[in-house]
Design a protein around this motif. Structure first.
Motif, PDB file in Angstrom:
ATOM      1  N   MET B 196      12.814   3.490   9.491  1.00  0.00           N
ATOM      2  CA  MET B 196      12.636   4.919   9.219  1.00  0.00           C
ATOM      3  C   MET B 196      13.960   5.671   9.308  1.00  0.00           C
ATOM      4  O   MET B 196      14.123   6.726   8.689  1.00  0.00           O
ATOM      5  CB  MET B 196      11.596   5.528  10.171  1.00  0.00           C
ATOM      6  N   ALA B 199      15.134   5.369   5.968  1.00  0.00           N
ATOM      7  CA  ALA B 199      14.316   6.195   5.084  1.00  0.00           C
ATOM      8  C   ALA B 199      14.723   7.671   5.191  1.00  0.00           C
ATOM      9  O   ALA B 199      14.887   8.343   4.178  1.00  0.00           O
ATOM     10  CB  ALA B 199      12.833   6.020   5.414  1.00  0.00           C
ATOM     11  N   GLU B 205      13.072  14.479   3.474  1.00  0.00           N
ATOM     12  CA  GLU B 205      11.891  15.274   3.173  1.00  0.00           C
ATOM     13  C   GLU B 205      10.665  14.370   2.959  1.00  0.00           C
ATOM     14  O   GLU B 205       9.592  14.631   3.486  1.00  0.00           O
ATOM     15  CB  GLU B 205      12.153  16.099   1.919  1.00  0.00           C
ATOM     16  N   ARG B 206      10.889  13.290   2.204  1.00  0.00           N
ATOM     17  CA  ARG B 206       9.774  12.389   1.948  1.00  0.00           C
ATOM     18  C   ARG B 206       9.244  11.796   3.250  1.00  0.00           C
ATOM     19  O   ARG B 206       8.036  11.607   3.408  1.00  0.00           O
ATOM     20  CB  ARG B 206      10.224  11.279   0.988  1.00  0.00           C
ATOM     21  N   ALA B 207      10.178  11.504   4.176  1.00  0.00           N
ATOM     22  CA  ALA B 207       9.771  10.914   5.453  1.00  0.00           C
ATOM     23  C   ALA B 207       8.722  11.792   6.144  1.00  0.00           C
ATOM     24  O   ALA B 207       7.787  11.296   6.765  1.00  0.00           O
ATOM     25  CB  ALA B 207      10.983  10.721   6.357  1.00  0.00           C
ATOM     26  N   GLN B 208       8.853  13.114   5.998  1.00  0.00           N
ATOM     27  CA  GLN B 208       7.895  14.031   6.626  1.00  0.00           C
ATOM     28  C   GLN B 208       6.504  13.855   6.042  1.00  0.00           C
ATOM     29  O   GLN B 208       5.509  14.015   6.727  1.00  0.00           O
ATOM     30  CB  GLN B 208       8.316  15.476   6.393  1.00  0.00           C
ATOM     31  N   PHE B 209       6.478  13.573   4.729  1.00  0.00           N
ATOM     32  CA  PHE B 209       5.181  13.523   4.060  1.00  0.00           C
ATOM     33  C   PHE B 209       4.530  12.146   4.154  1.00  0.00           C
ATOM     34  O   PHE B 209       3.512  11.895   3.528  1.00  0.00           O
ATOM     35  CB  PHE B 209       5.326  13.991   2.607  1.00  0.00           C
ATOM     36  N   ILE B 210       5.161  11.229   4.904  1.00  0.00           N
ATOM     37  CA  ILE B 210       4.452   9.994   5.248  1.00  0.00           C
ATOM     38  C   ILE B 210       4.236   9.944   6.764  1.00  0.00           C
ATOM     39  O   ILE B 210       4.052   8.883   7.344  1.00  0.00           O
ATOM     40  CB  ILE B 210       5.173   8.729   4.735  1.00  0.00           C
ATOM     41  N   GLY B 211       4.302  11.121   7.405  1.00  0.00           N
ATOM     42  CA  GLY B 211       3.883  11.224   8.800  1.00  0.00           C
ATOM     43  C   GLY B 211       4.992  11.200   9.838  1.00  0.00           C
ATOM     44  O   GLY B 211       4.715  11.270  11.025  1.00  0.00           O
ATOM     45  N   TYR B 212       6.250  11.091   9.418  1.00  0.00           N
ATOM     46  CA  TYR B 212       7.332  11.009  10.398  1.00  0.00           C
ATOM     47  C   TYR B 212       8.067  12.332  10.532  1.00  0.00           C
ATOM     48  O   TYR B 212       8.312  13.018   9.542  1.00  0.00           O
ATOM     49  CB  TYR B 212       8.318   9.902  10.019  1.00  0.00           C
ATOM     50  N   ASP B 213       8.424  12.649  11.777  1.00  0.00           N
ATOM     51  CA  ASP B 213       9.250  13.810  12.027  1.00  0.00           C
ATOM     52  C   ASP B 213      10.702  13.333  11.991  1.00  0.00           C
ATOM     53  O   ASP B 213      11.133  12.612  12.893  1.00  0.00           O
ATOM     54  CB  ASP B 213       8.905  14.391  13.403  1.00  0.00           C
ATOM     55  N   SER B 216      12.753  13.476  15.193  1.00  0.00           N
ATOM     56  CA  SER B 216      12.527  12.475  16.244  1.00  0.00           C
ATOM     57  C   SER B 216      13.231  11.172  15.905  1.00  0.00           C
ATOM     58  O   SER B 216      13.760  10.495  16.783  1.00  0.00           O
ATOM     59  CB  SER B 216      11.034  12.217  16.427  1.00  0.00           C
TER      60      SER B 216
END
Lengths: 248, 417
Positions: B196, B199, B205-213, B216
């Motif tokens: 991640m 990623a 931005e995409r990382a946010q939309f697969i559940g990752y902050d 963090s």
């Protein structure tokens, strides 16, 4: 209960109000298309629902829970996933890694820095199954940035549905595709969103009238019509504001 | 499979190298070699941990030496406590304690810096680096001011019964910890967090939309990088028995960046190459020339312009040609590049050394010796020869490079056909 519901949602950028009081209900399992002329606020609506931008006023509920104050990753964890109009993938990771990343959170890995990925059998099998579904198995280890446009769009859809979200938002999934590619993409979308709630922005009217259970027409940030395809097609307001302009 | 053999080979060479230069007549190790190899080990850890940020997470940090330094300072105090019998920790675990100190500080600073990314992140880390450098001069109890803090590593507490009186014992401790730290850092690249990090580097931005902050992810990666940098600092303290503010200042942070970048930040092993090369320049060339930093600088600029993927990237680019069995066809083109390059380097080194001699060397009463010949810097001839070599070599190199590029393209595209 509705899957997704917007209550008088408004959004201003500076003094300009882009979304002017949108109210919308999407029932579970419904295939709901949003259409409207350019600049109507369709993508902005998606950005508000998915938490990319904060709303100015109103309420957004996902399965009965308020989500309009939450950041995107929290909304995603609650079961809403979206795709992007401009392909948004991890271009320096392989196709397989892209899909595996999209699966990680939903399979409970969180921020683990102790589980070796290569030993996660269930995770890897699901990523491979997804590749198969998307017809990308032969491109498994290619960097996502090197895929063809249509392949990237397929990957984008795959990443959107990978986490098993119950509400899927697709932003112009067939934009820029040829007729054959569009047919293929629509077949793929039907297949992978089976049993899920689908909210889609789309310009291709053939696609919209083929797929949608409900169509909502958005013009200048307001809903001017919403209902089954036949009713929307017959609506005088829609013909004047939108379809008429297209045909004329 | 071949990678395992390569790793084994590197470890064996690292272990055996000191014995190749052992002075059997006097039963002494080559001190210079051992201290250079020791330095390499620490720098490998520093560069690799820096690349957890730069290459793997796309984070441009300017304060990485902070965590190296804090590991060093803390270890000095741990060793002093251990020497006084107050800390029953064997020497072999001291670097682990140092790492934990690096981790603790990286958690504190990471909580601030990783709120942002890209330029804002770099700015915050710049501030943190300066803050710590100032603190090192101000808080004398812990940092010892300008003189730094000193210790004695012979604490006589070792799980192997060693007293670490000799450099070779410390060197083997460094090899062991370098292998451990490298192994762990490599393992991290194969975990969900490591992936991640890549990623969020590619598309936060995409990382946010697969559940990752993404925040963090940045924070955890930053904290872990601080942990490994701390281990490196611990080894530094054990080796030199003195830690001054050089161990946490901006120049060392810049060095971490140089090593990771020159070695190649896109490949896990790249920073290792960078650390070895820069340490060689630092220890080797600095003996020969006052101007070694000029050469490092020019090397860095050259790499950024012509080979932004670093040494490892250059090696990697040969992969497809090698797989198609055409690597041999590059031998002659490379030779043709080598001749003009040598001429240009000869001319450049000549000019730099002449200039540096006139400004510093002469005042120190040294004699200028270039390429084995005593040179009279006031006469025109050496200047003319150097200038001509640089100019002619440069022009010739440009011309050869065009031909080389053509051959390269045909070789690498022929592979696809």
């Amino acid at each position: 209960m509705t899957s997704l519901s917007l209550r008088d949602v408004r959004k201003s950028f500076g003094p300009t109000e882009i979304i002017r009081g949108v109210t919308l209900d999407v029932a579970p399992g419904e295939r709901h298309c949003i259409i409207g002329p350019n600049g109507a606020g369709k993508t902005t609506c998606f950005n508000l629902i998915s938490g990319r931008f904060p709303i100015t006023s109103g309420e957004i509920l996902l399965n009965g829970h308020r989500i309009d104050q939450l950041p995107p990753h929290r909304i995603n964890r609650m079961g809403l996933s979206r795709s992007f109009q401009i392909t948004s993938i991890f271009h320096r990771l392989s196709v397989f890694e892209n899909l595996r990343c999209a699966l990680l959170w939903s399979m409970g890995y969180r921020y683990s820095f102790w589980s070796p990925l290569w030993r996660q059998k269930a995770l890897n099998e699901r990523a491979d199954a997804l590749l198969e579904d998307l017809n990308l198995t032969s491109r498994r280890d290619v960097l996502a940035g090197l895929l063809s446009y249509a392949e990237q769009r397929a990957l984008e859809i795959g990443m959107t549905i990978a986490g098993g979200a119950s509400v899927i938002l697709l932003d112009e999934p067939t934009a820029g595709m040829s007729n054959t590619e569009t047919d293929y993409a629509m077949a793929l979308i039907r297949r992978v969103t089976e049993g899920k709630t689908l909210l889609m922005v789309e310009h291709d009217m053939k696609v919209v009238f083929d797929l949608a259970d409900v169509i909502t027409v958005l013009v200048y940030g307001q809903v001017i019509a919403s209902g089954p395809p036949a009713a929307v097609r017959a609506s005088r307001a829609v013909q004047e504001a939108y379809l008429g302009a297209l045909e004329g | 499979m071949r990678a395992w053999w390569l790793i084994l080979l590197v470890i064996v060479v690292a272990l055996a190298l000191p014995w190749g230069f052992y002075d059997w007549a006097h039963h002494r190790h080559a001190g210079f070699l051992i201290s250079m190899l020791s330095q390499m080990g620490m720098m490998v850890i520093l560069a690799l941990s820096y690349n957890m940020l730069l290459g793997q997470a796309g984070l441009f940090s300017l304060c990485h030496a902070t965590f190296f330094g804090i590991g060093g300072y803390a270890t000095v105090h741990f060793l002093n406590a251990a020497g006084a019998g107050e800390l029953p920790v064997p020497m072999e675990f001291m670097p682990l304690l140092a790492g934990l100190c690096g981790l603790a500080l990286a958690i504190l600073f990471g909580a601030m810096a990783t709120k942002q990314r890209t330029t804002a992140f770099a700015m915050i880390t710049l501030g943190i680096g300066e803050l710590m450098a100032t603190a090192a001069l101000m808080f004398q109890h812990f940092f010892g001011g300008e003189g730094g803090v000193t210790t004695d590593r012979m604490i006589n507490n070792s799980i192997f019964g060693l007293n670490y009186a000799h450099g070779i014992e410390v060197y083997y401790l460094i090899v062991a910890w370098t292998v451990i730290a490298t192994g762990l850092m490599y393992f991290l690249t194969l975990t969900p967090l490591g992936r991640m990090a890549n990623a969020t580097r590619d598309n936060f931005e995409r990382a946010q939309f697969i559940g990752y902050d993404p925040r963090s992810v940045r924070f955890l990666q930053f904290a872990l990088a601080g942990f490994f940098a701390g281990i490196g600092g611990g080894l530094y303290a054990i080796t030199y028995e003195i830690v001054t503010f050089d161990a946490l200042g901006a120049p060392l942070s810049a060095n971490a960046l140089l090593m990771a970048y020159i070695g190649g930040s896109g490949v896990f092993g790249g920073p290792i190459l960078g650390a070895v090369l820069i340490t060689l320049l630092q220890s080797g060339v600095s003996l020969l020339s006052n101007s070694w930093l000029v050469y490092v600088g020019v090397l860095f600029i050259g790499m950024v312009i012509f080979a932004p993927s670093g040494l490892a990237g250059i090696i990697q680019a040969h992969g497809p040609i090698q797989r198609s069995g055409r690597l041999g066809q590059l031998a002659v083109p490379y030779l043709r590049l080598l001749v003009p390059s040598m001429a240009a380097v000869f001319g450049f080194v000549g000019l730099v050394e002449l200039l540096s001699f006139l400004t510093i060397g002469e005042a120190q009463g040294k004699k200028l010796v270039l390429f084995g010949n005593p040179i009279h810097a006031a006469s025109a001839l050496p200047w003319v020869i150097s200038a001509v070599a640089l100019l002619a070599g440069g022009i010739w190199l440009r011309w050869e490079a065009t031909g080389f590029r053509r051959i390269w393209t045909s070789l690498s595209s022929g592979q696809q056909a």
